[in-house]
Design an enzyme around this catalytic site. Structure first.
Site, PDB file in Angstrom:
ATOM      1  N   ASP A  25      -0.485   7.048  -3.045  1.00 32.62           N
ATOM      2  CA  ASP A  25      -1.704   7.098  -3.901  1.00 32.62           C
ATOM      3  C   ASP A  25      -1.875   8.033  -4.777  1.00 32.62           C
ATOM      4  O   ASP A  25      -2.314   7.944  -5.972  1.00 32.62           O
ATOM      5  CB  ASP A  25      -2.794   6.572  -2.743  1.00 32.62           C
ATOM      6  CG  ASP A  25      -2.798   5.234  -2.207  1.00 32.62           C
ATOM      7  OD1 ASP A  25      -2.036   4.562  -2.717  1.00 32.62           O
ATOM      8  OD2 ASP A  25      -3.806   5.017  -1.385  1.00 32.62           O
ATOM      9  N   HIS A  37       0.872  -1.089  -0.018  1.00 31.71           N
ATOM     10  CA  HIS A  37       0.064  -0.128  -0.040  1.00 31.71           C
ATOM     11  C   HIS A  37       0.828   1.261  -0.114  1.00 31.71           C
ATOM     12  O   HIS A  37       2.182   1.253   0.004  1.00 31.71           O
ATOM     13  CB  HIS A  37      -0.983   0.117   1.299  1.00 31.71           C
ATOM     14  CG  HIS A  37      -1.981  -0.882   0.996  1.00 31.71           C
ATOM     15  ND1 HIS A  37      -3.249  -0.703   0.114  1.00 31.71           N
ATOM     16  CD2 HIS A  37      -2.557  -2.274   1.551  1.00 31.71           C
ATOM     17  CE1 HIS A  37      -4.024  -1.477   0.129  1.00 31.71           C
ATOM     18  NE2 HIS A  37      -3.802  -2.420   1.075  1.00 31.71           N
TER      19      HIS A  37
END
Length: 388
Positions: free
Chosen positions: A165, A135
């Protein structure tokens, strides 16, 4: 029903194979700029993401949702039909998954040679870690971003998931897709955009890597000009336990800052120089002591309107109410949800939130009909369990 858009990407058609995080954010950005983005959701919801009512899933705003079972060959065939009409496709699976589904770049470019195939991953399409899970935090840990954020003597501090992200992932994917669409309009040929968060987050650190190479940035956290090391670029607590942000880098702004802090000419002359690193701790202690003598709002009254690089540190609850942000319309209310407005701004073809976040499959019949899959075709797909 499809809504006409006036944004700069009006007329651009994009297929989004539903995922989480940076892929949806890139799709949201493109929709805000006017693209017709069709999101392909799963018929059975995955266990990914955050459980909350769909209207609050702002990353899904602006597009219509079709629910499909991509394990059904009929659904894959239908997606290829849609791809034949699209300018771009977005997918965020692990490398190789789209190929196994029959929706990899080769299959899609065969259906539409002008297609821009946007791929969003953390580690990239190749390399030793390409198949590893991860992530945002993992990706920025590898590129030097995470190590560089935090205060002296403290651990690295996660900058939400903004640097991996959204900054290093979604924005680079959106830029890559728009760039490749522009190129395809001249060449008539599509291509694959490999947007990896390790690449993008590393790119965001370009300034710091240059400063490090020049010897003016160290690997010691909280020791540098932009990482809370400099007294004139940091956050200070106020009397009421709130905080203010000071960023008076330039000497002329720094001088005004000292005056606004209430220091006399003699006191200013006795202080270490602005760029004398050996005196930064003294300056920090001085600033910290003075800022704690007034509340945050009292300091706003002192500083605002002057040549000081200053702002109050606002919470998400406070930010939409700030007069400057209200005047610019930086936040808007849509479907009863206060949220950031589309950015950037265009003088002639403004972007807009086209619609709120849909329920998965909410527009299956409507959207497929608009994209040319008639009633009989949809009935065949439904009978096969390919669409909801």
């Amino acid at each position: 029903m499809r809504q006409d858009s006036t944004g700069p990407l009006a007329g651009v058609k994009i297929i989004e194979l539903g995922g989480i995080g940076p892929g949806p954010f890139a799709a949201m950005l493109l929709s805000d700029l006017g693209a017709d983005v069709l999101r392909i959701d799963r018929i059975t919801a995955s266990d990914s993401g955050i459980a909350m009512p769909e209207k609050f899933n702002l990353l899904h705003r602006g597009r219509r949702s079709v629910a499909m079972d991509l394990k059904k060959p009929q659904a894959v065939e239908a997606v290829r039909e849609l791809v034949a009409q699209a300018d771009a496709l977005i997918e965020g699976f692990r490398p190789g998954v789209a190929e196994r589904l029959g929706l990899g770049p080769d299959a899609c470019l065969a259906a539409n040679p002008r297609l821009v195939y946007g791929r969003m991953t953390g580690w990239g399409q190749d390399g030793p870690l390409a198949q590893a899970p991860g992530h945002d935090l993992n990706y920025i840990a590898l590129t030097g971003v995470l190590h560089s954020i935090g205060t002296r003597g403290g651990p690295p501090v996660p900058p939400l998931n903004l640097a991996g992200d959204f900054g290093g992932g979604a924005l680079y994917l959106a830029l890559g897709i728009v760039s490749a669409i522009l190129e395809a309009r001249g060449s008539g040929k599509g291509q694959v955009v490999d947007a990896a968060m390790v690449d993008g987050s590393a790119s965001l650190m370009t300034l710091m890597y240059g400063m490090r190479a020049a010897g003016v940035w160290t690997d010691k956290r909280g020791d540098n000009r932009l990482d809370s090391g400099a007294p004139f670029y940091g956050v200070y607590e106020t009397k009421d336990g709130r905080h203010v942000a000071l960023a008076s880098n330039e000497p002329r702004f720094y001088q005004v800052t000292l005056e606004k802090l209430g220091l006399s000419a003699a006191e200013i002359a006795a202080l270490p120089g602005q760029h004398d690193r050996s005196g930064w701790d003294v300056l920090k202690d001085t600033f910290a002591r003075i800022f704690k003598t007034r509340t945050r709002d009292e300091w706003c009254a002192v500083m605002e309107g002057s040549e000081v690089c200053f702002a109050p540190v606002l919470s998400m609850g406070e930010a939409p109410q700030h007069p400057h942000l209200k005047a610019r319309g930086t936040f808007v209310e849509h479907d009863g949800v206060v949220q950031p407005a589309p950015a950037p701004r265009f003088s002639r073809t403004p972007g807009a939130i086209q619609r709120g976040a849909p329920q998965p499959g909410q527009h299956t019949d409507e959207a497929l009909a608009d994209w040319g899959l008639g009633e009989a075709r949809r009935a065949t797909l439904r009978n096969a369990g390919a669409i909801q």
